[in-house]
Design an enzyme around this catalytic site. Structure first.
Site, PDB file in Angstrom:
ATOM      1  N   HIS A   1       7.733 -15.496  -1.983  1.00 39.96           N
ATOM      2  CA  HIS A   1       6.437 -15.415  -2.062  1.00 39.96           C
ATOM      3  C   HIS A   1       5.202 -15.545  -1.301  1.00 39.96           C
ATOM      4  CE1 HIS A   1       7.591 -15.502  -6.588  1.00 39.96           C
ATOM      5  NE2 HIS A   1       8.528 -16.084  -6.527  1.00 39.96           N
TER       6      HIS A   1
ATOM      7  N   ASP B   1      -1.079  -0.048  -9.002  1.00 38.91           N
ATOM      8  CA  ASP B   1      -0.544  -1.560  -8.832  1.00 38.91           C
ATOM      9  C   ASP B   1       0.874  -1.285  -7.799  1.00 38.91           C
ATOM     10  OD1 ASP B   1       1.420  -3.267 -10.422  1.00 38.91           O
ATOM     11  OD2 ASP B   1       2.961  -2.172 -10.252  1.00 38.91           O
TER      12      ASP B   1
ATOM     13  N   ASN C   1       8.896  -9.805  -3.146  1.00 42.73           N
ATOM     14  CA  ASN C   1       8.437 -11.098  -4.190  1.00 42.73           C
ATOM     15  C   ASN C   1      10.596 -12.236  -3.428  1.00 42.73           C
ATOM     16  OD1 ASN C   1       6.174 -11.804  -3.800  1.00 42.73           O
ATOM     17  ND2 ASN C   1       6.811 -11.598  -6.380  1.00 42.73           N
TER      18      ASN C   1
ATOM     19  N   GLU D   1       0.470  -7.925  -8.702  1.00 47.12           N
ATOM     20  CA  GLU D   1       0.365  -7.173  -8.095  1.00 47.12           C
ATOM     21  C   GLU D   1      -0.692  -6.101  -8.464  1.00 47.12           C
ATOM     22  OE1 GLU D   1       4.219  -6.067  -9.759  1.00 47.12           O
ATOM     23  OE2 GLU D   1       2.392  -7.404  -9.974  1.00 47.12           O
TER      24      GLU D   1
END
Length: 230
Positions: free
Chosen positions: A96, A83, A91, A126
Site C-alpha cells: 500500500h 481511474d 497494492n 484510485e
C-alpha cells in the site's frame, strides 16, 4: 498549493492595523495567528491529505457551482472521471505504501498539466474527478488524452525499478440546456469511464462530438482538437 490559492484569491491578506497606532500589538498578533489557523483548517477540510488535491466534499460543491455558472453564462463545464487501471494489483504486489506513492505521482501530473482554473479532486480510492470550467468537449478530450499519455509514459521508481501504470477516463460536458443534476452528470461520465475500461483500458471514452452540437456547427478546429491536434 497553486490550485488552492487560486480559489482563495479573494481573501484579504493585508495585515490589520492597530487602532491606537502601536507598532507592536498583542491583540493584532493573536488575530493574525488565529487567521493562519483558520486558513489551515479550511485547507484541511477541502483537501485530500494523501494527494493534496481537493477532496470529494469540495468536488461536490464545486461541480454544482460550475453547473450553475454554465446556466448563467452558457460556457460549458467539462468533467473528466479518471481511474487507475488494475490498481489493486499494485497494492497486492508492491504494498500500500507504493500504491500511495503512485497516487501522489498521478496527482502531481494532474497539477502540472492542468490549468490553474481547473479543479482536480480525489474522488475516492484510485478514482479522480477533474472539473474543467469553460471548456468545450474537444478541448476536454484533448486534455484528458495528454494526461493519459503522461501517466502511461511516466513510471514511478520503486527500489530502482520503473513501475508503469495506466489510466482510463470518461469525459463529457454539461451544457446550458442540460437539466442533469450533479449526481446524474457524474453518473453519466462514470459510465463513459467504465466504457473505456471495457474497451481495453488506457484510453479515453467520450460522447460523439456531433451528437452534442447543433447540426452544421462542428468546425474544422473542433474536430482537429477532438482527434488530437491542439
Amino acid at each position: 498549493m497553486v490550485h488552492l490559492l487560486v480559489h482563495m484569491h479573494g481573501r484579504d491578506t493585508k495585515k490589520p492595523q492597530c487602532p491606537v497606532g502601536e507598532c507592536r500589538c498583542g491583540h493584532i498578533d493573536a488575530l493574525i495567528a488565529m487567521r493562519r489557523e483558520l486558513e489551515e483548517l479550511e485547507e484541511l477540510v477541502l483537501t485530500d491529505p494523501l494527494t493534496r488535491l481537493f477532496n470529494y466534499r469540495h468536488f461536490s460543491q464545486a461541480l454544482e457551482q460550475e453547473q450553475e455558472r454554465t446556466h448563467r453564462t452558457g460556457q460549458p463545464t467539462a468533467l473528466i472521471m479518471l481511474d487507475l487501471d488494475r490498481f489493486k494489483e499494485v497494492n497486492d504486489v508492491w504494498g500500500h505504501e507504493v500504491g500511495n506513492q503512485v497516487l501522489r505521482h498521478v496527482a502531481g501530473l494532474m497539477v502540472s498539466l492542468l490549468r490553474k482554473i481547473d479543479i482536480p479532486c480525489r474522488y475516492g480510492g484510485e478514482e479522480f474527478a477533474l472539473i474543467l470550467p469553460g471548456t468545450p468537449l474537444p478541448r476536454a478530450v484533448n486534455a484528458a488524452g495528454r494526461l493519459r499519455a503522461a501517466i502511461a509514459a511516466s513510471p514511478v521508481m520503486v527500489e530502482g525499478e520503473p513501475l508503469f501504470v495506466t489510466a482510463s477516463m470518461g469525459v463529457s460536458v454539461f451544457l446550458r440546456n442540460s437539466h442533469l443534476s450533479a449526481d446524474a452528470f457524474v453518473k453519466q461520465v462514470d459510465g463513459l469511464l467504465y466504457q473505456a475500461k471495457a474497451e481495453g483500458r488506457n484510453r479515453v471514452a467520450h460522447p460523439d462530438l456531433e451528437s452534442m452540437t447543433p447540426k452544421g456547427q462542428v468546425g474544422i478546429e473542433e474536430k482537429a482538437a477532438l482527434y488530437g491536434v491542439d
